[in-house]
Design an enzyme around this catalytic site. Sequence first.
Site, mmCIF file in Angstrom:
data_model
loop_
_atom_site.group_PDB
_atom_site.id
_atom_site.type_symbol
_atom_site.label_atom_id
_atom_site.label_comp_id
_atom_site.label_asym_id
_atom_site.label_seq_id
_atom_site.Cartn_x
_atom_site.Cartn_y
_atom_site.Cartn_z
ATOM 1 N N LYS A 122 0.827 -1.203 0.000
ATOM 2 C CA LYS A 122 0.000 0.000 0.000
ATOM 3 C C LYS A 122 0.868 1.262 0.000
ATOM 4 O O LYS A 122 0.592 2.225 -0.721
ATOM 5 C CB LYS A 122 -0.926 0.013 1.217
ATOM 6 C CG LYS A 122 -1.876 -1.172 1.342
ATOM 7 C CD LYS A 122 -2.944 -1.180 0.287
ATOM 8 C CE LYS A 122 -4.042 -2.194 0.585
ATOM 9 N NZ LYS A 122 -3.576 -3.590 0.636
ATOM 10 N N LYS A 128 -8.921 1.991 3.580
ATOM 11 C CA LYS A 128 -8.457 0.609 3.622
ATOM 12 C C LYS A 128 -7.316 0.438 4.611
ATOM 13 O O LYS A 128 -6.527 1.357 4.839
ATOM 14 C CB LYS A 128 -8.034 0.130 2.234
ATOM 15 C CG LYS A 128 -7.025 0.994 1.499
ATOM 16 C CD LYS A 128 -6.873 0.500 0.061
ATOM 17 C CE LYS A 128 -5.959 1.378 -0.750
ATOM 18 N NZ LYS A 128 -5.855 0.951 -2.170
ATOM 19 N N ARG A 168 -4.475 -4.781 -13.288
ATOM 20 C CA ARG A 168 -3.203 -5.344 -12.825
ATOM 21 C C ARG A 168 -2.224 -5.322 -13.995
ATOM 22 O O ARG A 168 -2.394 -6.059 -14.976
ATOM 23 C CB ARG A 168 -3.409 -6.761 -12.307
ATOM 24 C CG ARG A 168 -2.122 -7.569 -12.073
ATOM 25 C CD ARG A 168 -1.172 -6.936 -11.077
ATOM 26 N NE ARG A 168 -1.759 -6.651 -9.794
ATOM 27 C CZ ARG A 168 -1.885 -7.543 -8.805
ATOM 28 N NH1 ARG A 168 -1.480 -8.778 -8.983
ATOM 29 N NH2 ARG A 168 -2.420 -7.175 -7.655
ATOM 30 N N ARG A 192 -9.763 -5.990 -13.485
ATOM 31 C CA ARG A 192 -10.630 -6.733 -12.568
ATOM 32 C C ARG A 192 -11.841 -5.863 -12.264
ATOM 33 O O ARG A 192 -11.736 -4.866 -11.546
ATOM 34 C CB ARG A 192 -9.840 -7.107 -11.324
ATOM 35 C CG ARG A 192 -8.665 -8.048 -11.649
ATOM 36 C CD ARG A 192 -7.592 -8.039 -10.617
ATOM 37 N NE ARG A 192 -6.985 -6.719 -10.476
ATOM 38 C CZ ARG A 192 -6.120 -6.403 -9.519
ATOM 39 N NH1 ARG A 192 -5.755 -7.296 -8.635
ATOM 40 N NH2 ARG A 192 -5.611 -5.182 -9.463
ATOM 41 N N ARG A 207 -15.266 -3.262 -5.016
ATOM 42 C CA ARG A 207 -13.959 -3.902 -5.136
ATOM 43 C C ARG A 207 -13.892 -4.750 -6.403
ATOM 44 O O ARG A 207 -14.780 -5.541 -6.681
ATOM 45 C CB ARG A 207 -13.698 -4.784 -3.913
ATOM 46 C CG ARG A 207 -13.745 -4.044 -2.595
ATOM 47 C CD ARG A 207 -13.717 -4.996 -1.421
ATOM 48 N NE ARG A 207 -14.876 -5.881 -1.392
ATOM 49 C CZ ARG A 207 -15.023 -6.906 -0.564
ATOM 50 N NH1 ARG A 207 -14.065 -7.169 0.323
ATOM 51 N NH2 ARG A 207 -16.103 -7.648 -0.607
ATOM 52 N N ASP A 231 -1.196 -1.870 -9.585
ATOM 53 C CA ASP A 231 -2.648 -1.718 -9.653
ATOM 54 C C ASP A 231 -2.956 -0.294 -10.094
ATOM 55 O O ASP A 231 -2.502 0.673 -9.458
ATOM 56 C CB ASP A 231 -3.294 -2.012 -8.303
ATOM 57 C CG ASP A 231 -3.283 -3.501 -7.968
ATOM 58 O OD1 ASP A 231 -2.937 -4.308 -8.859
ATOM 59 O OD2 ASP A 231 -3.608 -3.857 -6.823
ATOM 60 N N GLU A 243 -1.649 0.779 -6.026
ATOM 61 C CA GLU A 243 -0.837 -0.125 -5.213
ATOM 62 C C GLU A 243 0.327 -0.639 -6.045
ATOM 63 O O GLU A 243 0.258 -0.673 -7.278
ATOM 64 C CB GLU A 243 -1.658 -1.322 -4.692
ATOM 65 C CG GLU A 243 -2.683 -0.979 -3.644
ATOM 66 C CD GLU A 243 -3.348 -2.230 -3.034
ATOM 67 O OE1 GLU A 243 -2.796 -3.337 -3.185
ATOM 68 O OE2 GLU A 243 -4.420 -2.077 -2.430
ATOM 69 N N ASN A 298 2.309 -4.159 -5.961
ATOM 70 C CA ASN A 298 2.310 -5.492 -5.366
ATOM 71 C C ASN A 298 3.622 -6.204 -5.670
ATOM 72 O O ASN A 298 4.006 -6.349 -6.832
ATOM 73 C CB ASN A 298 1.137 -6.307 -5.914
ATOM 74 C CG ASN A 298 -0.196 -5.730 -5.504
ATOM 75 O OD1 ASN A 298 -0.734 -6.083 -4.469
ATOM 76 N ND2 ASN A 298 -0.729 -4.820 -6.309
#
Length: 313
Positions: free
Chosen positions: A125, A160, A210, A225, A233, A273, A281, A283
């Site tokens: 994050k 979040k 992604r 997504r 979400r 992301d 984000e 990842n």
Amino acid sequence: MKILFVTDPLESFKIYKDTTFSMMREAQKRGHCVVACEMTGVRWQQGESVSAQVRHIDLTGDQAAWFTVSATGREALKDFDAVLMRKDPPFDSEYFYATHLLSQAEREGARVFNSPAALRNHPEKLAILEFPQFIAPTLVTKNEADIRAFHATHGTIILKPLDGMGGMGIFKVGTDGLNLGAIIETLNRDGQQTVMVQKFLPGIAQGDKRVLLIGGKPVPFCLARIPQGGEVRGNLAAGGKGVAQALSARDREIAEALGPILFARGLMLVGLDIIGDSLTEINVTSPTCFQEITDQMGCDVAALFIDALEAAL
């Protein structure tokens, strides 16, 4: 090459979508030796190297009994050509300790991907804070008053936890502020836990994309997504629908700016992301979506990854 995959239990894999499985399949296809272990089997003892209780496996091509074990035993991590850290989040204290064991293995000569130090230094994050030119309005705080002021400025917001995964613990609050107090209390635990707050991005309706970086370079396709059934979400774990698509110009701009920087730090595989035009984000622990992109677009992402791994060694 002899490749050690540090994973969750093999028996838990959903091989129709599992990215680590696709890596293993491509490695075996090229004649590499595929070996697996879990962090529970990794140890260091004075006078010894970091070692793991491992299983040498062969992929069968069967959907149910997808692997067989040809040998087991304890082996030093330094004796493998590559060690791939593919344990899924959460990045909790045990994951943190695992990265220190892997760093010790590196000092002994092991080649670990992604770099354990880089895993520690890039919380998924918070890593975006280094690249403010690419992100939406964002606040990181424990303070309720700060969150309320951010909401008053930006209207609809997303809150979040910093240690969430798969969309867990994400809340959307509208301009009316309904339930904002209760949500803050839930996430910041009366001011004891840090929360990330971001301006809501309507682009989520077109998907939380992604974008994969392999060896510092973007894969030409991403997986959008898309939230389903009234959800905010898009995470696949939260019921999102994965739709592969070519990178947009903005996706590529962000990926090409971050790729060389992150790769130079030891991050061979990264999942960015992106919602709309904004990075949300970074990842690094166990990025996924290889199979979805490959199945829908014909781009063999696992082959790109093993290409990069071979080049690095």
